[in-house]
Design a protein around this motif. Sequence first.
Motif, PDB file in Angstrom:
ATOM      1  N   GLY A  14       5.271  14.948   4.351  1.00  0.00           N
ATOM      2  CA  GLY A  14       6.567  14.866   3.683  1.00  0.00           C
ATOM      3  C   GLY A  14       7.310  13.576   3.958  1.00  0.00           C
ATOM      4  O   GLY A  14       8.359  13.332   3.367  1.00  0.00           O
ATOM      5  N   SER A  15       6.778  12.733   4.845  1.00  0.00           N
ATOM      6  CA  SER A  15       7.448  11.478   5.181  1.00  0.00           C
ATOM      7  C   SER A  15       6.641  10.288   4.684  1.00  0.00           C
ATOM      8  O   SER A  15       5.440  10.393   4.411  1.00  0.00           O
ATOM      9  CB  SER A  15       7.640  11.373   6.703  1.00  0.00           C
ATOM     10  OG  SER A  15       6.382  11.384   7.352  1.00  0.00           O
ATOM     11  N   GLN A  16       7.305   9.150   4.582  1.00  0.00           N
ATOM     12  CA  GLN A  16       6.630   7.932   4.151  1.00  0.00           C
ATOM     13  C   GLN A  16       5.706   7.440   5.266  1.00  0.00           C
ATOM     14  O   GLN A  16       6.131   7.290   6.407  1.00  0.00           O
ATOM     15  CB  GLN A  16       7.677   6.848   3.826  1.00  0.00           C
ATOM     16  CG  GLN A  16       7.115   5.553   3.254  1.00  0.00           C
ATOM     17  CD  GLN A  16       6.557   5.728   1.846  1.00  0.00           C
ATOM     18  OE1 GLN A  16       6.908   6.675   1.145  1.00  0.00           O
ATOM     19  NE2 GLN A  16       5.686   4.824   1.446  1.00  0.00           N
ATOM     20  N   PRO A  17       4.426   7.207   4.982  1.00  0.00           N
ATOM     21  CA  PRO A  17       3.518   6.762   6.048  1.00  0.00           C
ATOM     22  C   PRO A  17       3.933   5.401   6.593  1.00  0.00           C
ATOM     23  O   PRO A  17       4.389   4.527   5.859  1.00  0.00           O
ATOM     24  CB  PRO A  17       2.157   6.698   5.339  1.00  0.00           C
ATOM     25  CG  PRO A  17       2.471   6.586   3.881  1.00  0.00           C
ATOM     26  CD  PRO A  17       3.740   7.339   3.676  1.00  0.00           C
ATOM     27  N   ARG A  18       3.771   5.258   7.905  1.00  0.00           N
ATOM     28  CA  ARG A  18       4.074   3.992   8.577  1.00  0.00           C
ATOM     29  C   ARG A  18       2.812   3.466   9.250  1.00  0.00           C
ATOM     30  O   ARG A  18       1.922   4.245   9.614  1.00  0.00           O
ATOM     31  CB  ARG A  18       5.176   4.188   9.616  1.00  0.00           C
ATOM     32  CG  ARG A  18       6.486   4.727   9.052  1.00  0.00           C
ATOM     33  CD  ARG A  18       7.567   4.756  10.129  1.00  0.00           C
ATOM     34  NE  ARG A  18       7.156   5.524  11.285  1.00  0.00           N
ATOM     35  CZ  ARG A  18       7.319   6.833  11.404  1.00  0.00           C
ATOM     36  NH1 ARG A  18       7.892   7.511  10.424  1.00  0.00           N
ATOM     37  NH2 ARG A  18       6.922   7.484  12.497  1.00  0.00           N
ATOM     38  N   PHE A  19       2.768   2.151   9.433  1.00  0.00           N
ATOM     39  CA  PHE A  19       1.590   1.525  10.022  1.00  0.00           C
ATOM     40  C   PHE A  19       2.009   0.581  11.138  1.00  0.00           C
ATOM     41  O   PHE A  19       3.098   0.013  11.117  1.00  0.00           O
ATOM     42  CB  PHE A  19       0.795   0.761   8.956  1.00  0.00           C
ATOM     43  CG  PHE A  19       0.299   1.630   7.830  1.00  0.00           C
ATOM     44  CD1 PHE A  19      -0.935   2.260   7.902  1.00  0.00           C
ATOM     45  CD2 PHE A  19       1.079   1.840   6.695  1.00  0.00           C
ATOM     46  CE1 PHE A  19      -1.381   3.064   6.877  1.00  0.00           C
ATOM     47  CE2 PHE A  19       0.635   2.647   5.661  1.00  0.00           C
ATOM     48  CZ  PHE A  19      -0.596   3.264   5.750  1.00  0.00           C
ATOM     49  N   THR A  20       1.123   0.423  12.108  1.00  0.00           N
ATOM     50  CA  THR A  20       1.394  -0.467  13.226  1.00  0.00           C
ATOM     51  C   THR A  20       1.021  -1.890  12.860  1.00  0.00           C
ATOM     52  O   THR A  20       0.456  -2.153  11.783  1.00  0.00           O
ATOM     53  CB  THR A  20       0.582  -0.031  14.459  1.00  0.00           C
ATOM     54  OG1 THR A  20      -0.825  -0.235  14.183  1.00  0.00           O
ATOM     55  CG2 THR A  20       0.816   1.433  14.779  1.00  0.00           C
ATOM     56  N   ARG A 228       2.564   0.975  -2.083  1.00  0.00           N
ATOM     57  CA  ARG A 228       2.413   1.462  -3.460  1.00  0.00           C
ATOM     58  C   ARG A 228       3.574   0.933  -4.294  1.00  0.00           C
ATOM     59  O   ARG A 228       4.733   1.005  -3.864  1.00  0.00           O
ATOM     60  CB  ARG A 228       2.414   2.992  -3.469  1.00  0.00           C
ATOM     61  CG  ARG A 228       2.291   3.602  -4.854  1.00  0.00           C
ATOM     62  CD  ARG A 228       2.388   5.114  -4.783  1.00  0.00           C
ATOM     63  NE  ARG A 228       1.315   5.685  -3.990  1.00  0.00           N
ATOM     64  CZ  ARG A 228       1.254   6.972  -3.667  1.00  0.00           C
ATOM     65  NH1 ARG A 228       2.220   7.796  -4.030  1.00  0.00           N
ATOM     66  NH2 ARG A 228       0.239   7.429  -2.956  1.00  0.00           N
ATOM     67  N   PRO A 229       3.310   0.400  -5.488  1.00  0.00           N
ATOM     68  CA  PRO A 229       4.406  -0.112  -6.318  1.00  0.00           C
ATOM     69  C   PRO A 229       5.355   0.998  -6.732  1.00  0.00           C
ATOM     70  O   PRO A 229       4.939   2.158  -6.870  1.00  0.00           O
ATOM     71  CB  PRO A 229       3.689  -0.720  -7.533  1.00  0.00           C
ATOM     72  CG  PRO A 229       2.359  -0.023  -7.577  1.00  0.00           C
ATOM     73  CD  PRO A 229       1.994   0.245  -6.153  1.00  0.00           C
ATOM     74  N   PRO A 230       6.633   0.672  -6.901  1.00  0.00           N
ATOM     75  CA  PRO A 230       7.592   1.714  -7.320  1.00  0.00           C
ATOM     76  C   PRO A 230       7.209   2.313  -8.663  1.00  0.00           C
ATOM     77  O   PRO A 230       6.654   1.627  -9.529  1.00  0.00           O
ATOM     78  CB  PRO A 230       8.924   0.961  -7.393  1.00  0.00           C
ATOM     79  CG  PRO A 230       8.550  -0.480  -7.533  1.00  0.00           C
ATOM     80  CD  PRO A 230       7.262  -0.653  -6.795  1.00  0.00           C
TER      81      PRO A 230
END
Length: 257
Positions: A14-20, A228-230
């Motif tokens: 449910g959250s926006q994925p984040r990356f290191t 990902r593009p809007p």
Amino acid sequence: MNIVVCVKYVPDTGSQPRFTAEHRVDRAGGRLSELDEYAVEQALRVVDTVPGTRVTHLTVGPPAAAEALRRALAMGGDAAVHVSDDAIAGSDAPATALILAAALRRLSPDLVLCAMASTDGGTSLVPAMLAEHLEMPQLTFASEMSLDEGGTVRIRREAASEVRHLAAGLPAVVSVTDRIGDPRYPSFKGIMAAKKKPLETWSLADLAVPAGRVGAAAATVVDRITARPPRAAGTIVPDEGEGGRRLAGFLSEQKFI
């Protein structure tokens, strides 16, 4: 019967994925992969029908991955094993399968249950790789599963244009889909009981897995990540009596009709 369910700690869908900075998934704040709950449920259904069945949940991941194991234990099961080691960070599917297979050899299961895929990677590769490492038959993408008294596991697999009924002798590796049956929701009693169930932590050294074969030595490397593009706004067609014709014209231009 000894069943091991392979589960994974993944970012919340449910959250926006984040990356290191190393192009790895940021696993701060995650949960048990939702698809894994279907594999857990199938193990618990075997417990209900085959007396003496023992269920162990197994995961590979950072310290926080223990939360996924506690969630699985709250649903049911007897124990859990967490393979955690700093050298594991960055492992891909082949490296993860190598570690899981080493842990599974130590656990000696009659049946290995997995989800069809994880909700973060989605490769669907690990179950087949486990079967190869363990030299066990594999039955994948099961929408139904049953066990015979003679030690045979049977599944129903729904392909694009056909339904297949497959069987294999135990021990075996089975992956299940989200069509196999709704997973149970952990009860308050189950949540409290999970806190007292044994959860062991193993390192790579415990499994005799060389650190040089996992983590930074993974066979696949992520070079870059692109957001990902809007999503573009759709076209609104006011219907003043010509809406049907305009819709038909649009569908014709797009070669849908």
